[in-house]
Design a protein around this motif. Structure first.
Motif, PDB file in Angstrom:
ATOM      1  N   HIS A   1      46.090   6.765  34.831  1.00 27.69           N
ATOM      2  CA  HIS A   1      44.791   6.105  34.992  1.00 27.69           C
ATOM      3  C   HIS A   1      44.326   5.615  33.624  1.00 27.69           C
ATOM      4  O   HIS A   1      44.479   6.313  32.628  1.00 27.69           O
ATOM      5  CB  HIS A   1      43.752   7.095  35.530  1.00 27.69           C
TER       6      HIS A   1
ATOM      7  N   SER B   1      38.546  -3.115  33.929  1.00 25.28           N
ATOM      8  CA  SER B   1      38.235  -2.117  34.929  1.00 25.28           C
ATOM      9  C   SER B   1      39.330  -1.052  34.954  1.00 25.28           C
ATOM     10  O   SER B   1      40.426  -1.273  34.461  1.00 25.28           O
ATOM     11  CB  SER B   1      38.077  -2.766  36.303  1.00 25.28           C
ATOM     12  N   GLU B   2      39.001   0.078  35.528  1.00 22.77           N
ATOM     13  CA  GLU B   2      39.968   1.161  35.595  1.00 22.77           C
ATOM     14  C   GLU B   2      41.061   0.826  36.606  1.00 22.77           C
ATOM     15  O   GLU B   2      40.802   0.266  37.669  1.00 22.77           O
ATOM     16  CB  GLU B   2      39.309   2.484  35.975  1.00 22.77           C
ATOM     17  N   VAL B   3      42.294   1.150  36.233  1.00 27.92           N
ATOM     18  CA  VAL B   3      43.435   0.894  37.109  1.00 27.92           C
ATOM     19  C   VAL B   3      44.249   2.178  37.260  1.00 27.92           C
ATOM     20  O   VAL B   3      44.123   3.122  36.482  1.00 27.92           O
ATOM     21  CB  VAL B   3      44.348  -0.238  36.578  1.00 27.92           C
TER      22      VAL B   3
ATOM     23  N   GLU C   1      44.251  -3.669  29.847  1.00 31.11           N
ATOM     24  CA  GLU C   1      44.000  -4.631  28.778  1.00 31.11           C
ATOM     25  C   GLU C   1      45.020  -5.748  28.911  1.00 31.11           C
ATOM     26  O   GLU C   1      46.221  -5.497  28.975  1.00 31.11           O
ATOM     27  CB  GLU C   1      44.156  -3.933  27.423  1.00 31.11           C
TER      28      GLU C   1
ATOM     29  N   ARG D   1      42.079   2.017  31.482  1.00 35.97           N
ATOM     30  CA  ARG D   1      41.436   0.703  31.523  1.00 35.97           C
ATOM     31  C   ARG D   1      42.466  -0.341  31.098  1.00 35.97           C
ATOM     32  O   ARG D   1      42.994  -0.280  29.997  1.00 35.97           O
ATOM     33  CB  ARG D   1      40.222   0.661  30.616  1.00 35.97           C
TER      34      ARG D   1
END
Length: 145
Positions: free
Chosen positions: A40, A1-3, A44, A42
């Protein structure tokens, strides 16, 4: 998800008493000056032993480089390093968007900016003095503003 990861640089409370405008008209309030970057992307997460070994080796080399006798991951027994790597979870954030902000009172008059720099420079707090250094007119990063 995006962080979202926030990298916080120097920051400090700015007293209205440092503004020349306080003596002129009194229409001043406290504020906070700061430098920050928001990244910003994704997230991992990884636990691949070879990838972790490369990452830990590069990170150690970076931090050991200036030492008279730099330590290297290869200095420790391989089986010990292998056991330590099993306890590490790697994290990567390929950046998709980055935003930086230098809120250093650029909207204030030159006299107010000088007052703030002088107030921060006189502080006993090293973080305040660091922010004052960033506010110098000749600071290279100020050109980006």
């Amino acid at each position: 998800s995006e962080v979202l990861v926030i990298f916080q640089g120097p920051e400090a409370y700015i007293s209205p008493s440092w503004y020349a405008a306080k003596a002129e008209h009194g229409k001043v309030v406290p504020t906070w000056n700061y430098i920050s970057v928001q990244a910003h992307g994704r997230a991992e997460v990884f636990d691949d032993a070879e990838r972790l070994l490369q990452l830990v080796s590069r990170l150690s080399a970076l931090h050991e480089a200036d030492r008279p006798q730099p330590w290297a991951v290869s200095d420790a027994p391989r089986e010990y390093i292998d056991s330590m790597l099993r306890a590490i979870v790697g994290f990567a954030l390929p950046i998709q968007r980055i935003e930086g902000k230098w809120k250093l009172g650029q909207n204030r008059s030159s006299a107010d900016q000088v007052g703030v720099r002088e107030g921060l420079t006189a502080s006993s707090d090293a973080r305040d003095r660091e922010l004052a250094a960033q506010m110098r007119n000749d600071h290279p990063a100020k050109e980006a503003l």
